[in-house]
Scaffold this motif. Structure first.
Motif, PDB file in Angstrom:
ATOM      1  N   GLU A 278       2.523 -22.938   6.180  1.00 17.52           N
ATOM      2  CA  GLU A 278       2.472 -24.397   6.047  1.00 17.52           C
ATOM      3  C   GLU A 278       1.069 -24.918   6.319  1.00 17.52           C
ATOM      4  N   ILE A 279       0.403 -24.360   7.340  1.00 18.12           N
ATOM      5  CA  ILE A 279      -0.961 -24.777   7.666  1.00 18.12           C
ATOM      6  C   ILE A 279      -1.904 -24.492   6.505  1.00 18.12           C
ATOM      7  N   MET A 280      -1.695 -23.339   5.855  1.00 17.06           N
ATOM      8  CA  MET A 280      -2.584 -22.911   4.777  1.00 17.06           C
ATOM      9  C   MET A 280      -2.161 -23.446   3.411  1.00 17.06           C
ATOM     10  N   GLY A 281      -0.975 -24.005   3.322  1.00 14.33           N
ATOM     11  CA  GLY A 281      -0.478 -24.469   2.036  1.00 14.33           C
ATOM     12  C   GLY A 281      -0.079 -23.333   1.125  1.00 14.33           C
ATOM     13  N   VAL A 282       0.448 -22.254   1.720  1.00 16.01           N
ATOM     14  CA  VAL A 282       0.849 -21.061   0.971  1.00 16.01           C
ATOM     15  C   VAL A 282       2.300 -20.736   1.309  1.00 16.01           C
ATOM     16  N   GLU A 283       3.086 -20.403   0.298  1.00 13.27           N
ATOM     17  CA  GLU A 283       4.463 -19.969   0.527  1.00 13.27           C
ATOM     18  C   GLU A 283       4.451 -18.461   0.766  1.00 13.27           C
ATOM     19  N   PRO A 284       4.764 -17.993   1.992  1.00 17.68           N
ATOM     20  CA  PRO A 284       4.702 -16.552   2.266  1.00 17.68           C
ATOM     21  C   PRO A 284       5.784 -15.783   1.516  1.00 17.68           C
ATOM     22  N   GLU A 285       5.416 -14.634   1.013  1.00 18.77           N
ATOM     23  CA  GLU A 285       6.377 -13.694   0.436  1.00 18.77           C
ATOM     24  C   GLU A 285       6.583 -12.584   1.453  1.00 18.77           C
ATOM     25  N   VAL A 286       7.814 -12.441   1.921  1.00 21.08           N
ATOM     26  CA  VAL A 286       8.110 -11.536   3.038  1.00 21.08           C
ATOM     27  C   VAL A 286       9.117 -10.487   2.616  1.00 21.08           C
ATOM     28  N   VAL A 287       8.881  -9.253   3.039  1.00 19.64           N
ATOM     29  CA  VAL A 287       9.845  -8.168   2.878  1.00 19.64           C
ATOM     30  C   VAL A 287      10.334  -7.775   4.267  1.00 19.64           C
ATOM     31  N   HIS A 288      11.618  -7.978   4.525  1.00 23.72           N
ATOM     32  CA  HIS A 288      12.202  -7.564   5.798  1.00 23.72           C
ATOM     33  C   HIS A 288      12.676  -6.113   5.675  1.00 23.72           C
ATOM     34  N   VAL A 289      12.331  -5.325   6.680  1.00 25.42           N
ATOM     35  CA  VAL A 289      12.627  -3.891   6.654  1.00 25.42           C
ATOM     36  C   VAL A 289      13.495  -3.546   7.857  1.00 25.42           C
ATOM     37  N   GLY A 290      14.596  -2.866   7.631  1.00 25.86           N
ATOM     38  CA  GLY A 290      15.478  -2.447   8.716  1.00 25.86           C
ATOM     39  C   GLY A 290      14.744  -1.590   9.738  1.00 25.86           C
ATOM     40  N   ALA A 291      15.230  -1.631  10.965  1.00 25.26           N
ATOM     41  CA  ALA A 291      14.541  -0.962  12.069  1.00 25.26           C
ATOM     42  C   ALA A 291      14.351   0.530  11.810  1.00 25.26           C
ATOM     43  N   GLU A 292      15.395   1.199  11.382  1.00 25.88           N
ATOM     44  CA  GLU A 292      15.297   2.649  11.175  1.00 25.88           C
ATOM     45  C   GLU A 292      14.277   2.981  10.089  1.00 25.88           C
ATOM     46  N   GLU A 293      14.342   2.257   8.989  1.00 24.41           N
ATOM     47  CA  GLU A 293      13.410   2.520   7.893  1.00 24.41           C
ATOM     48  C   GLU A 293      11.975   2.184   8.305  1.00 24.41           C
ATOM     49  N   PHE A 294      11.794   1.073   9.020  1.00 24.73           N
ATOM     50  CA  PHE A 294      10.458   0.676   9.451  1.00 24.73           C
ATOM     51  C   PHE A 294       9.864   1.714  10.399  1.00 24.73           C
ATOM     52  N   ASN A 295      10.662   2.172  11.363  1.00 26.78           N
ATOM     53  CA  ASN A 295      10.157   3.144  12.331  1.00 26.78           C
ATOM     54  C   ASN A 295       9.818   4.486  11.692  1.00 26.78           C
ATOM     55  N   ALA A 296      10.436   4.780  10.555  1.00 28.24           N
ATOM     56  CA  ALA A 296      10.170   6.047   9.874  1.00 28.24           C
ATOM     57  C   ALA A 296       8.913   5.998   9.003  1.00 28.24           C
ATOM     58  N   LEU A 297       8.435   4.806   8.671  1.00 31.56           N
ATOM     59  CA  LEU A 297       7.326   4.688   7.725  1.00 31.56           C
ATOM     60  C   LEU A 297       6.028   5.354   8.192  1.00 31.56           C
ATOM     61  N   PRO A 298       5.589   5.173   9.451  1.00 37.94           N
ATOM     62  CA  PRO A 298       4.315   5.791   9.844  1.00 37.94           C
ATOM     63  C   PRO A 298       4.282   7.301   9.639  1.00 37.94           C
TER      64      PRO A 298
ATOM     65  N   ASP B  86      -0.298  -1.257   1.232  1.00 39.91           N
ATOM     66  CA  ASP B  86       0.072  -1.069  -0.175  1.00 39.91           C
ATOM     67  C   ASP B  86       0.937   0.172  -0.330  1.00 39.91           C
ATOM     68  N   ARG B  87       0.580   1.228   0.355  1.00 38.19           N
ATOM     69  CA  ARG B  87       1.371   2.451   0.302  1.00 38.19           C
ATOM     70  C   ARG B  87       2.765   2.217   0.871  1.00 38.19           C
ATOM     71  N   ALA B  88       2.826   1.463   1.972  1.00 38.14           N
ATOM     72  CA  ALA B  88       4.133   1.173   2.566  1.00 38.14           C
ATOM     73  C   ALA B  88       4.978   0.324   1.636  1.00 38.14           C
ATOM     74  N   LEU B  89       4.385  -0.678   1.010  1.00 37.25           N
ATOM     75  CA  LEU B  89       5.140  -1.522   0.083  1.00 37.25           C
ATOM     76  C   LEU B  89       5.624  -0.717  -1.125  1.00 37.25           C
ATOM     77  N   ASP B  90       4.773   0.179  -1.612  1.00 39.07           N
ATOM     78  CA  ASP B  90       5.193   1.031  -2.724  1.00 39.07           C
ATOM     79  C   ASP B  90       6.379   1.897  -2.325  1.00 39.07           C
ATOM     80  N   ALA B  91       6.329   2.443  -1.107  1.00 37.61           N
ATOM     81  CA  ALA B  91       7.424   3.298  -0.637  1.00 37.61           C
ATOM     82  C   ALA B  91       8.707   2.494  -0.467  1.00 37.61           C
ATOM     83  N   LEU B  92       8.593   1.267   0.019  1.00 39.51           N
ATOM     84  CA  LEU B  92       9.775   0.426   0.201  1.00 39.51           C
ATOM     85  C   LEU B  92      10.385   0.042  -1.143  1.00 39.51           C
ATOM     86  N   ARG B  93       9.535  -0.266  -2.110  1.00 36.70           N
ATOM     87  CA  ARG B  93      10.057  -0.631  -3.429  1.00 36.70           C
ATOM     88  C   ARG B  93      10.717   0.556  -4.110  1.00 36.70           C
TER      89      ARG B  93
END
Length: 329
Positions: free
Chosen positions: A234-254, A320-327
Motif C-alpha cells: 500500500e505504501i509503494m502503490g503495488v499489489e503484492p503477488e504472494v505464494v504461500h507454501v506449506g510448512a513441510e514443503e517450505f522447510n524442505a526447499l533449502p 527464482d529457483r525456489a519459485l520454479d520448483a514450487l510451480r
C-alpha cells in the motif's frame, strides 16, 4: 553527560549516537574502526576488536563514564572484559539484549516476567544473550554493578544492516517479484523502529529505579506477515503477488535446492507469533513510541528511495529457483 557507546557506528548504535549528540551529551564510540563515516562531528573514537579482550581492556583503561551503552555485546566472551574494565567506573551500564531470550509461550503479550529460553534447542544467538544477561545481573546482585537491560525485537528503519528484511521487500515489490511466504501468513511479529528504540535507550540514564531491571521495547503494534506485506504494498502503490507454501514443503526447499545459510527464503520468524508488552518500559522510563508500523515503514521507504537504494544490485536467483520448483511441484 559523558557517554560511551559500544558499537556506535552501525544502525541502532549510530542512531543512538546521533540522538545523544543532538541532546548535547559528550559521546565516545568504541568499535573496530572499520566503519563510522556517518558519525556526527565531535564524537570521539576508541578502537578495539571485541573478540580480543586485551584490546578492549586497553581501550577502556581511561577515564570513567557517566553512562555506557552496550549495543554490540552479542556473546558472554565479548561482555566479560567490558564488565571487568568498567567495574566501579560507570554510573549506569545499559545493555542491548533481545526478545529472542523469551521461551515460547502460550499467553500473549509476553512481558519481562516470562521464562527465558534455556532449552538446548534455543538458537545460539538467544543462548548467548541469556548468558550475557545472567553475567550482568549477577554483577548487579553481588557488587551493585549498575546494569539495565533492554530487549528489542526485530528492529527496522533507515541504515538497517540486515538488508534482507524490509529493504529486500521494497526491492522485490519495486521489481514486481512474486513473494514466497511460509505457512498461511497469519503469524504475528512485533517490530520496533530504530529511532523509537534509540529514544528508549536515551530515556534510561538518570533513572536509578531502572538499575537492575529489564525492559522489553517494541513498537505499538504487532502485525501478521500478510499484513506486513500488504502494508508495504500500500505504501509503494503495488499489489503484492504472494505464494504461500506449506510448512513441510517450505522447510524442505533449502536442502532440495542446495541453498546456503545466506540464501534464506524468508527473513522472519513464521512458526511462533511474538507479541510483547511494553507497559513496564512506558511506565518506568516515561518512554513512548513515535512510529506505528505503517508510519515507520513509510518513513523508511522514503529514506530508502532518497538514498538511491532502489538502484542497488540484488541476487534473487535462489528465489527464482525456489519459485520454479514450487510451480513444477
Amino acid at each position: 553527560m559523558n557517554t560511551l557507546v559500544l558499537g556506535g557506528s552501525i544502525f541502532i548504535g549510530l542512531h543512538l549516537v546521533r540522538l545523544l549528540h543532538g541532546q548535547g551529551h559528550q559521546v565516545t564510540v568504541l568499535n573496530r574502526g572499520q566503519s563510522g563515516p556517518g558519525l556526527p562531528d565531535g564524537v570521539a573514537r576508541l578502537t578495539a576488536d571485541r573478540t580480543d579482550p586485551a584490546q578492549v581492556k586497553a581501550a577502556l583503561s581511561g577515564a570513567p563514564y557517566d553512562v555506557v551503552f552496550d549495543i554490540s555485546g552479542y556473546t558472554p566472551a565479548s561482555v566479560e572484559p567490558v564488565l571487568e574494565s568498567l567495574n566501579g567506573k560507570v554510573g549506569q551500564f545499559i545493555f542491548c539484549s533481545t526478545t529472542a531470550v523469551y521461551a515460547p509461550a502460550h499467553l500473549r503479550p509476553v512481558d519481562e516476567g516470562f521464562p527465558l529460553d534455556r532449552r538446548p534447542e534455543a538458537t545460539q544467538y538467544a543462548r548467548d544473550k541469556i548468558v550475557a544477561e545472567d553475567m550482568l545481573l549477577e554483577a548487579f546482585d553481588r557488587r551493585g554493578f549498575p546494569i539495565t537491560i533492554l530487549r528489542p525485537p526485530y528492529v527496522y528503519g533507515p541504515d538497517n544492516k540486515l538488508k534482507q528484511r524490509e529493504f529486500s521487500y521494497f526491492t522485490r515489490l519495486t521489481r514486481r517479484r512474486t513473494l514466497i511466504v511460509p505457512g498461511e501468513g497469519h503469524t504475528l511479529f512485533h517490530p520496533v523502529h530504530v529511532d523509537d528504540l534509540a529514544e528508549a535507550f536515551a530515556a534510561v540514564p538518570g533513572r536509578s529505579h531502572a538499575i537492575g531491571q529489564t525492559y522489553t521495547v517494541c513498537g505499538p503494534e504487532a502485525i501478521t506477515i500478510n499484513g506486513y506485506i500488504e502494508t508495504i504494498g500500500e505504501i509503494m502503490g503495488v499489489e503484492p503477488e504472494v505464494v504461500h507454501v506449506g510448512a513441510e514443503e517450505f522447510n524442505a526447499l533449502p536442502a532440495k535446492l542446495g541453498l546456503s545459510d545466506d540464501q534464506a527464503l524468508f527473513p522472519y520468524e513464521w512458526v511462533e507469533s511474538g507479541v510483547f508488552s511494553t507497559e513496564k518500559a512506558r511506565r518506568d522510563l516515561e518512554w513512548t513510541h513515535r512510529y506505528g508500523i505503517r508510519d515507520g515503514l513509510a518513513m523508511t521507504y522514503e529514506w530508502w528511495l532518497e538514498q538511491g537504494l532502489d538502484r542497488e544490485e540484488w541476487d534473487f536467483s535462489h528465489e527464482d529457483r525456489a519459485l520454479d520448483a514450487l510451480r513444477a511441484g
